[in-house]
Design a protein around this motif. Sequence first.
Motif, PDB file in Angstrom:
ATOM      1  N   GLY A 131       0.798  -1.213   0.000  1.00 19.50           N
ATOM      2  CA  GLY A 131       0.000   0.000   0.000  1.00 19.50           C
ATOM      3  C   GLY A 131       0.831   1.263   0.000  1.00 19.50           C
ATOM      4  O   GLY A 131       0.351   2.327  -0.420  1.00 19.50           O
ATOM      5  N   ASN A 174       2.677   3.447  -3.816  1.00 16.86           N
ATOM      6  CA  ASN A 174       2.086   4.409  -4.751  1.00 16.86           C
ATOM      7  C   ASN A 174       1.726   3.748  -6.076  1.00 16.86           C
ATOM      8  O   ASN A 174       1.095   2.698  -6.091  1.00 16.86           O
ATOM      9  CB  ASN A 174       3.028   5.606  -4.947  1.00 16.86           C
ATOM     10  N   VAL A 220     -10.516  -3.296   5.695  1.00 12.14           N
ATOM     11  CA  VAL A 220     -10.111  -1.889   5.682  1.00 12.14           C
ATOM     12  C   VAL A 220     -10.012  -1.417   7.127  1.00 12.14           C
ATOM     13  O   VAL A 220     -11.023  -1.213   7.791  1.00 12.14           O
ATOM     14  CB  VAL A 220     -11.131  -1.027   4.910  1.00 12.14           C
ATOM     15  N   ASP A 250      -4.108  -1.136   2.761  1.00  9.17           N
ATOM     16  CA  ASP A 250      -4.246   0.319   2.821  1.00  9.17           C
ATOM     17  C   ASP A 250      -5.426   0.632   3.717  1.00  9.17           C
ATOM     18  O   ASP A 250      -6.132  -0.278   4.170  1.00  9.17           O
ATOM     19  CB  ASP A 250      -4.467   0.874   1.402  1.00  9.17           C
ATOM     20  N   THR A 251      -5.648   1.918   3.965  1.00 15.11           N
ATOM     21  CA  THR A 251      -6.837   2.344   4.698  1.00 15.11           C
ATOM     22  C   THR A 251      -7.908   2.908   3.769  1.00 15.11           C
ATOM     23  O   THR A 251      -8.995   3.254   4.228  1.00 15.11           O
ATOM     24  CB  THR A 251      -6.471   3.410   5.743  1.00 15.11           C
ATOM     25  N   ALA A 252      -7.607   2.999   2.488  1.00 14.20           N
ATOM     26  CA  ALA A 252      -8.571   3.474   1.491  1.00 14.20           C
ATOM     27  C   ALA A 252      -9.193   2.273   0.795  1.00 14.20           C
ATOM     28  O   ALA A 252      -8.476   1.448   0.222  1.00 14.20           O
ATOM     29  CB  ALA A 252      -7.880   4.375   0.474  1.00 14.20           C
ATOM     30  N   PRO A 253     -10.521   2.142   0.826  1.00 16.42           N
ATOM     31  CA  PRO A 253     -11.155   0.945   0.248  1.00 16.42           C
ATOM     32  C   PRO A 253     -10.791   0.690  -1.207  1.00 16.42           C
ATOM     33  O   PRO A 253     -10.576  -0.457  -1.606  1.00 16.42           O
ATOM     34  CB  PRO A 253     -12.651   1.242   0.395  1.00 16.42           C
ATOM     35  N   GLY A 254     -10.709   1.753  -2.005  1.00 12.18           N
ATOM     36  CA  GLY A 254     -10.371   1.563  -3.410  1.00 12.18           C
ATOM     37  C   GLY A 254      -8.978   1.003  -3.608  1.00 12.18           C
ATOM     38  O   GLY A 254      -8.753   0.148  -4.476  1.00 12.18           O
ATOM     39  N   ARG A 255      -8.043   1.466  -2.805  1.00 16.97           N
ATOM     40  CA  ARG A 255      -6.671   0.943  -2.890  1.00 16.97           C
ATOM     41  C   ARG A 255      -6.610  -0.507  -2.426  1.00 16.97           C
ATOM     42  O   ARG A 255      -5.893  -1.327  -3.006  1.00 16.97           O
ATOM     43  CB  ARG A 255      -5.750   1.799  -2.033  1.00 16.97           C
ATOM     44  N   GLN A 278     -17.450   1.837   3.208  1.00 18.55           N
ATOM     45  CA  GLN A 278     -16.040   1.539   3.421  1.00 18.55           C
ATOM     46  C   GLN A 278     -15.764   0.041   3.476  1.00 18.55           C
ATOM     47  O   GLN A 278     -15.091  -0.502   2.603  1.00 18.55           O
ATOM     48  CB  GLN A 278     -15.530   2.191   4.713  1.00 18.55           C
TER      49      GLN A 278
END
Length: 335
Positions: A89, A92, A125, A140-145, A196
């Motif tokens: 994550g 990048n 998440v 990651d902490t972003a659901p999309g990632r 989320q």
Amino acid sequence: MTSRALILGCAGKTLSGQEAAFFRDMAPWGFILFKRNIGTPDEVRALTDALRATVGRADAPILIDQEGGRVQRMGPPHWPAYPAGRRFGGLNGSAAAIAHLGARLMAHDLASVGINVDCAPVLDVPVAGAHDVIGDRAYDTAPGRVAEIGRAVAEGLMQGGVLPVMKHIPGHGRAGCDSHKGLPVVEASLEALSAQDFVPFRALADLPMAMSAHVVLTALDPVHPATQSARVIRDVIRGAIGFDGLLMTDDLSMHALQGTFRARTEACFSAGIDVGLHCNGDADEMRGVAEGAPVLAGAALRRAEAALARLPAGPDAFDVHEARARFAAALSLAA
């Protein structure tokens, strides 16, 4: 041959006569290995062959938790150490490509010793303040990632001849305690969960297998953990998320679940679980679980057969030495 809707563990690096006889009688659909079962590559291959011989199915699924980081059952000196999910994550734009390569390498390790299912990717998440049982296992902490990297991991595994199991559906990232030791209760609203926690699972709902979360979601069912909640399985996992693959429990021996092993197993199947998972190899516990588990039939059998049909006839062409060097270089450059 008719199988029981179970995945079971064994106690050591070889099968005892009692274990082999039990597996022949119970005919579990599959097996799972832990660190206690892992010796040399030849020893692991001999064990996977022996397990499949007990049920008479050359394609019987043999699972392992091989995520990387602190959840890696096969490691040095015979296999490489892989990074935890969080490392990817932080990469990048290159995250998905490097995670895919790492998963393809893991698949090579697993397939070479007869393991054809990996309990990964982790699609939970995490949120601030949650217990670290997930922690750096999350991408990651972003659901999309999480969804993007999880997809890359799943595809890397399948290209190497290993089925992925996404976990822990419909989400373990908000848990305030370790479900191995107690029952987490999550009081988030359904709107927050949908925006989320459920997002990565919806994005990867086409995957062949998923592992349930032993977590109470009070917005849906204030009493039962998702694993034993008919509403969560029907309305969220099968409904809002849209997952129609094989749904297996997390480990039935975890302390998040209560009651005798037969009772806790029956509760899972009554709620709509397809296959029960028991990991620790304890003979008495396995007998109780087996008493509560049905024969694999109906929709569960259809899903099990569809999952195994996703296994490729053989892994794609792959130069493992070149790939290991490329993986190490990518991680080094990104450090």
